[in-house]
Design a protein around this motif. Sequence first.
Motif, PDB file in Angstrom:
ATOM      1  N   PHE A 141       0.817  -1.213   0.000  1.00  0.00           N
ATOM      2  CA  PHE A 141       0.000   0.000   0.000  1.00  0.00           C
ATOM      3  C   PHE A 141       0.851   1.263   0.000  1.00  0.00           C
ATOM      4  N   HIS A 142       1.763   1.355   0.964  1.00  0.00           N
ATOM      5  CA  HIS A 142       2.538   2.586   1.084  1.00  0.00           C
ATOM      6  C   HIS A 142       3.481   2.800  -0.095  1.00  0.00           C
ATOM      7  N   LEU A 156       1.734   4.069  -3.045  1.00  0.00           N
ATOM      8  CA  LEU A 156       1.429   5.501  -2.978  1.00  0.00           C
ATOM      9  C   LEU A 156       2.565   6.310  -3.600  1.00  0.00           C
ATOM     10  N   PHE A 186       1.935  10.239 -11.456  1.00  0.00           N
ATOM     11  CA  PHE A 186       1.199  11.499 -11.571  1.00  0.00           C
ATOM     12  C   PHE A 186       2.138  12.603 -12.042  1.00  0.00           C
ATOM     13  N   ASP A 224      -1.167  11.654 -21.819  1.00  0.00           N
ATOM     14  CA  ASP A 224      -0.657  11.513 -20.462  1.00  0.00           C
ATOM     15  C   ASP A 224       0.046  10.169 -20.330  1.00  0.00           C
ATOM     16  N   GLN A 259      -0.557   7.928 -17.035  1.00  0.00           N
ATOM     17  CA  GLN A 259      -1.814   7.514 -16.425  1.00  0.00           C
ATOM     18  C   GLN A 259      -1.993   6.015 -16.262  1.00  0.00           C
ATOM     19  N   VAL A 270      -0.319   5.259 -13.089  1.00  0.00           N
ATOM     20  CA  VAL A 270      -1.131   5.682 -11.948  1.00  0.00           C
ATOM     21  C   VAL A 270      -2.219   4.658 -11.684  1.00  0.00           C
ATOM     22  N   LEU A 271      -2.852   4.202 -12.757  1.00  0.00           N
ATOM     23  CA  LEU A 271      -3.922   3.215 -12.583  1.00  0.00           C
ATOM     24  C   LEU A 271      -3.376   1.936 -11.950  1.00  0.00           C
ATOM     25  N   ALA A 306      -2.711   2.499  -8.426  1.00  0.00           N
ATOM     26  CA  ALA A 306      -3.956   2.664  -7.675  1.00  0.00           C
ATOM     27  C   ALA A 306      -4.558   1.297  -7.354  1.00  0.00           C
ATOM     28  N   VAL A 307      -4.464   0.383  -8.321  1.00  0.00           N
ATOM     29  CA  VAL A 307      -4.976  -0.957  -8.071  1.00  0.00           C
ATOM     30  C   VAL A 307      -4.164  -1.619  -6.951  1.00  0.00           C
ATOM     31  N   VAL A 350      -2.623  -0.066  -4.597  1.00  0.00           N
ATOM     32  CA  VAL A 350      -3.024   0.612  -3.359  1.00  0.00           C
ATOM     33  C   VAL A 350      -4.263  -0.062  -2.777  1.00  0.00           C
ATOM     34  N   MET A 351      -5.213  -0.342  -3.652  1.00  0.00           N
ATOM     35  CA  MET A 351      -6.446  -1.004  -3.208  1.00  0.00           C
ATOM     36  C   MET A 351      -6.152  -2.380  -2.610  1.00  0.00           C
ATOM     37  N   PRO A 390     -11.688   1.436   2.719  1.00  0.00           N
ATOM     38  CA  PRO A 390     -11.344   0.844   1.422  1.00  0.00           C
ATOM     39  C   PRO A 390     -12.439   1.052   0.377  1.00  0.00           C
ATOM     40  N   THR A 439     -11.899   4.491  -0.822  1.00  0.00           N
ATOM     41  CA  THR A 439     -10.717   4.521  -1.686  1.00  0.00           C
ATOM     42  C   THR A 439     -11.073   4.012  -3.074  1.00  0.00           C
ATOM     43  N   PHE A 440     -11.778   2.899  -3.095  1.00  0.00           N
ATOM     44  CA  PHE A 440     -12.186   2.346  -4.379  1.00  0.00           C
ATOM     45  C   PHE A 440     -13.064   3.344  -5.130  1.00  0.00           C
ATOM     46  N   ILE A 461     -11.028   6.039  -6.708  1.00  0.00           N
ATOM     47  CA  ILE A 461     -10.305   5.534  -7.882  1.00  0.00           C
ATOM     48  C   ILE A 461     -11.272   5.356  -9.051  1.00  0.00           C
ATOM     49  N   ILE A 485     -11.234   7.052 -12.793  1.00  0.00           N
ATOM     50  CA  ILE A 485     -11.306   6.333 -14.074  1.00  0.00           C
ATOM     51  C   ILE A 485     -12.434   6.912 -14.927  1.00  0.00           C
ATOM     52  N   PHE A 510      -7.869  12.164 -15.529  1.00  0.00           N
ATOM     53  CA  PHE A 510      -8.352  11.351 -14.427  1.00  0.00           C
ATOM     54  C   PHE A 510      -8.389  12.135 -13.121  1.00  0.00           C
TER      55      PHE A 510
END
Lengths: 550, 313
Positions: free
Chosen positions: A205-206, A209, A216, A477, A480, A483-484, A487-488, A490-491, B228, B231-232, B235, B239, B248
């Motif tokens: 997670f961290h 980030l 970004f 970009d 991006q 970033v995506l 982000a996944v 991170v989730m 969470p 957070t989702f 995100i 998107i 985005f």
Amino acid sequence: MSSPPTAPPSPPAPSPGDTAGPPPGRPGGASRLLAFGRNTWRGLTSMRTALVLLFLLALAALPGALLPQRSLNQNLVDEYFADYPRLAPLLDRFDFFDVFAAPWFAAIYLLLMVSLVGCLLPRTIEYARTMRAAPVATPRNLSRLPHHAEATVDVPADEFLDRVRTRLGAGSRLGWRTTEATESSGARTVSAEKGYLRDTGNLVFHLSLVGLLIGFAAGKLFGYEGQVIVLTGGGQFCNSSILGYDSFRAGLRVDGTQLDPFCIQVEDFQADYLPNGQPESFRADIGYQTTEDLAAGRTDTWTSYPLAVNHPLRIDGERVYLLGHGYAPRFTVTWPDGEQRTGETQWRPVDQATLLSEGATKFERPGITDDEQRRTSQLAITGLFAPTSSGGAVVTSVFPELRDPEVAVDVLRGDLGLDDGRGQSIFSVDQRKVESGELVRAARANLTPGEDLRLDDGTVVRFDGVRPWVSLQVSHDPGQMWVLGFAVLVMIGLGLSLSIKRRRFWVRLTPAGSGCTVVEIGGLARTDQAGYGEEFDRLRADLLDPPKDT
Amino acid sequence: MPVDPILSLFSDRFFMGSVAVYVLAMLMHAVEYAAARDAPAKVLVGAGAPVEAEAADPVEPPAPAGRTRAERFGRMAVSLTVLGVLLHLGSLVMRGLAAQRWPLGNMYEFTSAICLAAVVGWLVVLHRSPALRRAGVFVLTPVLILMFLAGTVLYAQAAPVVPALQSYWLVIHVTTVTLASGLFLVTGVASLLYLLSRSGKAAGLVAKLPSTDVLDRVAYRVTVVAFPIYTFAVIAGAIWAEAAWGRFWGWDPKETVAFVAWVVFAAYLHARATAGWRTNRAAWINVLGFAVVVFNLFFINMVVAGLHSYAGL
Ligand code: HEM
């Protein structure tokens, strides 16, 4: 209540950041500097600092939402300056109208990232170590743990040990990690630990980030965004240079010389509206030619694509969006000598709900050789355009669709100032020329398509019809997708770290003679996550009071 | 696409019905609270607030075998809440059918849905920790305030939405935001009650609350679920923004405040792991987080202009 209260906030969960006490000082110049550096570093990477920085970040972002921002709407910023002439320049001095590009904002998140990395590096190392280390030895006094139970069973210690092993799934991948020991008193112990994935998740997670921020930033450096208005019915646009755009925002490392070329041709635009004028759908039928098409010389065919809101065109790392639309009235001017010119310039909507539009369509009189005469016989047709006119004396629009178009025009004659070398808006005439009398109104009228208007010198201005235009945005970009991806991660990391508990479980078996064993069990959740209680209760039930029929 | 006026009307009736039933449930909870004896777990209050004396309820007869009066009212309140949820859900479903779209397209609809999420979340929490039931009145009150605002100030006729909102991302993004916001309401209330309890102020009011431990645990557990999801949702919003607006993330006011709220909740989780911050400070941060969410819902939608201005007002 089945679960006992939360573990007291004292479990020994030493996070490296938490132990930020200054080391014993050793006086002396260099070492004092060293100590200062070390203390600063420890301070910066402590949880408390991270907390403070998180707060600062939240606080610093707020003016970005409450004050108008240049990056979003320059007009609102200008209004703010007009409304608060004293306050605004002061705020501006501290970048409050560009919060997200301000050095102080960057300072906060960069410090946070440094703190994060500094906090996580030692954790990663410790993590790698504990991932391999054996579970902690059984504490002497299990009854002091937040979860505890004791019973005497009429099963020999060895046999009971087997039961513990099976229940804990020792050795299997999904089970507890265990070690066994025999104490000097002869008691057998099992130490078990579970939930290692929690720390993995926390790290993922961290670190993600940090990755997200880098992605970004890359997008801001190497990306660009350009807007352009294209007429329907075959209007074209090519992404070959910045000059093709009406407005262009380049990333810091973009100079506009290396755009990936591609071309767009706009065939048609359709909008559907509800009876109350609310738009229901927008769609532009376009054709495009990709970089490869152009390189291979395939310039006579177009690949068609329905461009719509929420349905951008994605080619070669570029995306094309349908941003808006409006109308371009077409006028034909016939001068007394029979010369004729047709002009079709986009007018801009002044009211989004009814698409009442304003603009200026400009003409130069053809066939004039004398410079002075040419300059002073220019024409501009300015005014308002209504796609569905109310039909009154003052033209207003009552509906955004082209149903009853009408223009209310002023025809201005004179020097438009096109030769002054000053750029001027395509939507209006230079007011200075009007004020100075170099540009004079020659006629005013309301016209519907087909109607015309005769000026005093015999020039005829005809309103021929209307053509819709669309405004497109091209975005690039390169960051991006990164970033995506982050982000996944991170989730995923967050899900693991919040749903999994790192917890420990101990068993001590003391033989009590005649085949009986005193069983003591204890449990501890390493984090303050409540909920271990239920699991512990299940373990206790399974071990200490198994169903009678087995 | 035409809006079905009958269904739309029924949706409104169901909405009113659910408000009425929630009001009843809240009253029952209030009676339960008044009739209840002092919280049995009071000994756990560390601060040792001198609250015992006022709190005892002299009217309450010694609990006979079986249920006390408070117990009976509490159970009725919960049953009514369940009924209210069914009506509430029916109202949203019929909105969706009436307008032929996912029923989260304007402020009325998502405020209503946030309340639904909060009440459902509350019922789930209650199922896990029945001891919390006495706090029911404190959860239903903010829910009813929000529903009242939704039904009056924010009310909008069922209607189709603008093209930018016609996307399956609306379903994904707005539904998860709504769910998370509703849960944040529950945890915000739990943290507030926790703080009230610990402060020793308003002693008469909080004397019968569940123990601070239970409140704290609920606050944490619900946040750990809601965060969470939130957070989702952010995100997913990014998107969607990429497809609808061409980038985005653009620091639109709504995005900015969502970011602020996210950071505040991250700070809450950090505070839980930081010595000296675990108790009151963490709880304050949690309350602040919910405040930011509410601010984002009302102030940013209605006062600040941005791409997200779909209030439908
Ligand atoms: C961009 C800034 C940061 C964000 C958004 C963030 C967010 C989070 C979140 C949401 C959690 C909860 C997950 C969990 O409880 O396991 C967490 C946990 C944690 N964070 Fe961060 N964090 C940030 C920076 C930092 C920094 C700078 C540090 C080090 C000083 C740090 C250390 C930790 C630790 C040790 C935990 C685990 C807490 C526990 O054991 O419950 N974080 N962080």
